[in-house]
Each structure stands twice: as C-alpha cells, then as structure tokens.
Design a protein around this motif. Sequence first.
Motif, PDB file in Angstrom:
ATOM      1  N   GLY A 153       0.828  -1.445   0.201  1.00  0.00           N
ATOM      2  CA  GLY A 153      -0.289   0.149  -0.244  1.00  0.00           C
ATOM      3  C   GLY A 153       1.073   1.202  -0.493  1.00  0.00           C
ATOM      4  N   VAL A 154       1.985   1.232   1.113  1.00  0.00           N
ATOM      5  CA  VAL A 154       2.566   2.436   0.778  1.00  0.00           C
ATOM      6  C   VAL A 154       3.214   3.180   0.007  1.00  0.00           C
ATOM      7  CG1 VAL A 154       4.958   1.736   2.383  1.00  0.00           C
ATOM      8  CG2 VAL A 154       3.867   3.930   2.451  1.00  0.00           C
ATOM      9  N   GLY A 155       4.085   1.440  -0.563  1.00  0.00           N
ATOM     10  CA  GLY A 155       4.583   1.412  -1.666  1.00  0.00           C
ATOM     11  C   GLY A 155       4.252   2.741  -3.225  1.00  0.00           C
ATOM     12  N   ILE A 156       2.626   1.411  -3.171  1.00  0.00           N
ATOM     13  CA  ILE A 156       1.926   2.626  -3.894  1.00  0.00           C
ATOM     14  C   ILE A 156       1.303   3.443  -3.939  1.00  0.00           C
ATOM     15  CG2 ILE A 156      -0.713   2.986  -5.238  1.00  0.00           C
ATOM     16  CD1 ILE A 156      -0.414  -1.087  -4.542  1.00  0.00           C
ATOM     17  N   ALA A 157       1.625   4.207  -2.771  1.00  0.00           N
ATOM     18  CA  ALA A 157       1.538   5.633  -2.619  1.00  0.00           C
ATOM     19  C   ALA A 157       2.474   6.347  -3.034  1.00  0.00           C
ATOM     20  CB  ALA A 157       0.834   5.714  -1.124  1.00  0.00           C
ATOM     21  N   VAL A 158       2.823   5.913  -2.754  1.00  0.00           N
ATOM     22  CA  VAL A 158       4.788   6.628  -2.667  1.00  0.00           C
ATOM     23  C   VAL A 158       5.151   6.423  -3.670  1.00  0.00           C
ATOM     24  CG1 VAL A 158       7.435   6.649  -2.165  1.00  0.00           C
ATOM     25  CG2 VAL A 158       5.495   6.567  -0.322  1.00  0.00           C
ATOM     26  N   GLY A 159       5.275   5.371  -4.725  1.00  0.00           N
ATOM     27  CA  GLY A 159       5.078   5.551  -6.421  1.00  0.00           C
ATOM     28  C   GLY A 159       4.777   6.219  -6.783  1.00  0.00           C
ATOM     29  N   ALA A 160       2.959   6.667  -6.921  1.00  0.00           N
ATOM     30  CA  ALA A 160       2.580   7.425  -7.654  1.00  0.00           C
ATOM     31  C   ALA A 160       2.647   8.948  -7.512  1.00  0.00           C
ATOM     32  CB  ALA A 160       0.697   6.924  -7.097  1.00  0.00           C
ATOM     33  N   LEU A 161       2.772   9.022  -6.403  1.00  0.00           N
ATOM     34  CA  LEU A 161       2.887  10.138  -5.309  1.00  0.00           C
ATOM     35  C   LEU A 161       4.281  10.696  -6.010  1.00  0.00           C
ATOM     36  CD1 LEU A 161       1.308  10.486  -2.136  1.00  0.00           C
ATOM     37  CD2 LEU A 161       0.393  11.663  -4.372  1.00  0.00           C
ATOM     38  N   ALA A 162       5.162  10.072  -6.178  1.00  0.00           N
ATOM     39  CA  ALA A 162       6.700  10.078  -6.485  1.00  0.00           C
ATOM     40  C   ALA A 162       6.675  10.806  -7.959  1.00  0.00           C
ATOM     41  CB  ALA A 162       7.643   9.250  -6.002  1.00  0.00           C
ATOM     42  N   GLY A 163       5.754  10.497  -8.771  1.00  0.00           N
ATOM     43  CA  GLY A 163       5.263  10.685 -10.589  1.00  0.00           C
ATOM     44  C   GLY A 163       4.921  11.418 -10.393  1.00  0.00           C
ATOM     45  N   VAL A 164       3.946  11.687  -9.529  1.00  0.00           N
ATOM     46  CA  VAL A 164       2.810  13.221  -9.792  1.00  0.00           C
ATOM     47  C   VAL A 164       3.935  14.294  -9.343  1.00  0.00           C
ATOM     48  CG1 VAL A 164       1.082  14.130  -9.142  1.00  0.00           C
ATOM     49  CG2 VAL A 164       1.448  12.274  -9.229  1.00  0.00           C
ATOM     50  N   TRP A 165       4.689  14.166  -8.544  1.00  0.00           N
ATOM     51  CA  TRP A 165       5.003  15.920  -7.864  1.00  0.00           C
ATOM     52  C   TRP A 165       6.558  15.574  -9.081  1.00  0.00           C
ATOM     53  CZ3 TRP A 165       6.803  19.066  -5.477  1.00  0.00           C
ATOM     54  CH2 TRP A 165       7.810  20.045  -5.310  1.00  0.00           C
ATOM     55  N   THR A 166       7.160  14.746  -9.459  1.00  0.00           N
ATOM     56  CA  THR A 166       7.963  14.807 -10.441  1.00  0.00           C
ATOM     57  C   THR A 166       7.689  15.500 -11.781  1.00  0.00           C
ATOM     58  OG1 THR A 166       9.593  12.656  -9.317  1.00  0.00           O
ATOM     59  CG2 THR A 166      10.143  13.524 -12.043  1.00  0.00           C
ATOM     60  N   GLN A 167       6.552  15.435 -12.066  1.00  0.00           N
ATOM     61  CA  GLN A 167       5.807  15.898 -13.034  1.00  0.00           C
ATOM     62  C   GLN A 167       5.584  17.129 -12.975  1.00  0.00           C
ATOM     63  OE1 GLN A 167       6.233  14.382 -16.369  1.00  0.00           O
ATOM     64  NE2 GLN A 167       5.276  16.875 -17.174  1.00  0.00           N
ATOM     65  N   ILE A 168       5.052  17.684 -12.119  1.00  0.00           N
ATOM     66  CA  ILE A 168       4.539  19.129 -11.456  1.00  0.00           C
ATOM     67  C   ILE A 168       5.916  20.295 -11.317  1.00  0.00           C
ATOM     68  CG2 ILE A 168       3.727  20.291  -8.914  1.00  0.00           C
ATOM     69  CD1 ILE A 168       1.238  18.133  -9.181  1.00  0.00           C
ATOM     70  N   SER A 169       6.700  18.971 -10.439  1.00  0.00           N
ATOM     71  CA  SER A 169       7.774  19.997 -10.088  1.00  0.00           C
ATOM     72  C   SER A 169       9.496  20.433 -11.428  1.00  0.00           C
ATOM     73  CB  SER A 169       8.554  18.930  -9.294  1.00  0.00           C
ATOM     74  OG  SER A 169       9.126  18.151  -9.481  1.00  0.00           O
ATOM     75  N   VAL A 170       8.487  19.647 -11.875  1.00  0.00           N
ATOM     76  CA  VAL A 170       9.810  20.031 -13.121  1.00  0.00           C
ATOM     77  C   VAL A 170       9.137  20.994 -13.938  1.00  0.00           C
ATOM     78  CG1 VAL A 170      10.567  19.164 -15.395  1.00  0.00           C
ATOM     79  CG2 VAL A 170      11.337  17.618 -13.659  1.00  0.00           C
ATOM     80  N   GLU A 171       7.799  21.105 -14.489  1.00  0.00           N
ATOM     81  CA  GLU A 171       7.034  21.414 -15.043  1.00  0.00           C
ATOM     82  C   GLU A 171       6.807  23.374 -14.088  1.00  0.00           C
ATOM     83  OE1 GLU A 171       2.685  20.592 -15.814  1.00  0.00           O
ATOM     84  OE2 GLU A 171       3.610  18.752 -16.940  1.00  0.00           O
ATOM     85  N   LEU A 172       6.808  23.245 -13.028  1.00  0.00           N
ATOM     86  CA  LEU A 172       6.879  24.425 -11.803  1.00  0.00           C
ATOM     87  C   LEU A 172       8.130  25.729 -11.569  1.00  0.00           C
ATOM     88  CD1 LEU A 172       4.012  24.039  -9.850  1.00  0.00           C
ATOM     89  CD2 LEU A 172       3.481  24.774 -11.380  1.00  0.00           C
ATOM     90  N   GLY A 173       9.033  24.653 -11.762  1.00  0.00           N
ATOM     91  CA  GLY A 173      10.653  24.732 -11.884  1.00  0.00           C
ATOM     92  C   GLY A 173      10.805  24.497 -10.140  1.00  0.00           C
ATOM     93  N   LEU A 174      10.199  23.575  -9.414  1.00  0.00           N
ATOM     94  CA  LEU A 174      10.507  23.832  -8.075  1.00  0.00           C
ATOM     95  C   LEU A 174      12.199  22.239  -7.842  1.00  0.00           C
ATOM     96  CD1 LEU A 174       7.333  23.493  -6.770  1.00  0.00           C
ATOM     97  CD2 LEU A 174       8.992  25.249  -6.758  1.00  0.00           C
ATOM     98  N   ILE A 175      12.047  22.353  -7.192  1.00  0.00           N
ATOM     99  CA  ILE A 175      13.782  21.223  -6.660  1.00  0.00           C
ATOM    100  C   ILE A 175      13.181  20.191  -6.787  1.00  0.00           C
ATOM    101  CG2 ILE A 175      15.648  21.541  -6.063  1.00  0.00           C
ATOM    102  CD1 ILE A 175      16.057  24.245  -4.983  1.00  0.00           C
ATOM    103  N   THR A 176      13.570  19.150  -7.301  1.00  0.00           N
ATOM    104  CA  THR A 176      12.260  18.200  -7.475  1.00  0.00           C
ATOM    105  C   THR A 176      13.017  16.709  -6.271  1.00  0.00           C
ATOM    106  OG1 THR A 176      11.779  17.686  -9.517  1.00  0.00           O
ATOM    107  CG2 THR A 176      11.647  16.045  -8.295  1.00  0.00           C
ATOM    108  N   TRP A 177      14.064  17.094  -6.228  1.00  0.00           N
ATOM    109  CA  TRP A 177      15.036  15.661  -5.533  1.00  0.00           C
ATOM    110  C   TRP A 177      15.199  16.305  -3.844  1.00  0.00           C
ATOM    111  CZ3 TRP A 177      18.877  17.457  -2.398  1.00  0.00           C
ATOM    112  CH2 TRP A 177      19.588  19.047  -2.325  1.00  0.00           C
ATOM    113  N   VAL A 178      15.153  17.539  -3.514  1.00  0.00           N
ATOM    114  CA  VAL A 178      15.215  18.108  -1.597  1.00  0.00           C
ATOM    115  C   VAL A 178      13.540  17.869  -1.895  1.00  0.00           C
ATOM    116  CG1 VAL A 178      14.960  20.301  -1.105  1.00  0.00           C
ATOM    117  CG2 VAL A 178      16.334  19.901  -2.568  1.00  0.00           C
ATOM    118  N   ALA A 179      12.259  17.237  -2.144  1.00  0.00           N
ATOM    119  CA  ALA A 179      11.432  17.689  -1.680  1.00  0.00           C
ATOM    120  C   ALA A 179      11.643  15.664  -1.127  1.00  0.00           C
ATOM    121  CB  ALA A 179      10.195  17.551  -3.041  1.00  0.00           C
ATOM    122  N   PHE A 180      12.029  14.785  -2.280  1.00  0.00           N
ATOM    123  CA  PHE A 180      12.229  13.643  -2.281  1.00  0.00           C
ATOM    124  C   PHE A 180      13.429  13.536  -0.516  1.00  0.00           C
ATOM    125  CE2 PHE A 180      11.290  13.020  -5.967  1.00  0.00           C
ATOM    126  CZ  PHE A 180      10.636  11.538  -5.937  1.00  0.00           C
TER     127      PHE A 180
END
Length: 166
Positions: free
Chosen positions: A6-33
């Motif tokens: 469950g946590v793996g699915i949630a983290v995986g899905a959110l990680a993908g969404v975060w990566t896409q959004i952060s790149v589009e908005l110019g945020l520092i992706t890796w820092v959130a991780f």
Amino acid sequence: MKPYIGVGIAVGALAGVWTQISVELGLITWVAFVAWACFFAAGGNRAGFSKGLAANLSGVIYGWLVALLTSWAQFPGALAIAVALAALAMCLQAGWAPLSFIPGAFAGTAVFFGTQLSFWPSATALVIGAGLGWVSAILGERIQALIGNGPAAPATDEQKRAVETA
C-alpha cells in the motif's frame, strides 16, 4: 502480499506526480524526496511530519548562517569553523523535542548547500516533501486496507491509537 504494498503504491504514484509537477513549475524535485525520507525516518504521521520538517528547516537556517559567516570571515579555516559550530548546534538543538531529529537538521543543511544556497526554493521543496510523506502514509494505509493485508507498514503507537478510537 507484504504489508508495504500500500505505501509502495502510494509513494510511487505520488513520486511520479510530484516529479512531473515540480519539473513543470521549476521546483527542486530532489529536495522534496529528502524531506519525504525524513518524514518516514522520523517515525511518520504527525510526529514524523513535525520533527522531520522542523529539523529540515532548521538545517536550512544553519546552512544560511554558515554561508553568511563565511562571507564576512574570509580567512583560512573560516568555513571549517562555521561548519563545526553549525554541526554542534544541530546536535545540541536535539535537546528540545521539536528539533530532536538530528539527521533531519543535517539533511536540511546539505539541501541548502546542494541547491547552491537557494534558501526559499529549498524551504519550499522541504515543506512539500514533508506533506507528500504524510499524504503517502495515509494513502498507503488506505490502499493496504483495500487489498486486505492490514496497515501499510508497522503501525506506530499513534496509528494504533487512531485505529482503536475509530
């Protein structure tokens, strides 16, 4: 299935969404991780969120202070002295419960230096990462319950109390 699906699915899905959004908005992706990892390392849930994030943000402040001190004191060894004092302070602050997650403070300082002294972008991504940690823990528990294998990860005392009172 293992209780981490469950946590793996949630983290995986959110990680993908975060990566896409952060790149589009110019945020520092890796820092959130980094903050996301600190959330789980600090125990997850409310305690992991508050202790991890508070320590991360204090680390950014220590990094800023090191940079400030070394801009004034430009003698051989100034950086080493400033880092030593910051490291001491990050350990001593652990005597105060809200800042007791020492690895989080070191991670926050490392983030500040890793972003080339970008204070607000670092702080913003750390806050988002801690929030993603909390959301992924909640979603992970719900997904795990749906697939029928109990909690997403070993439950903390706080999680156990929440389930008992529900």
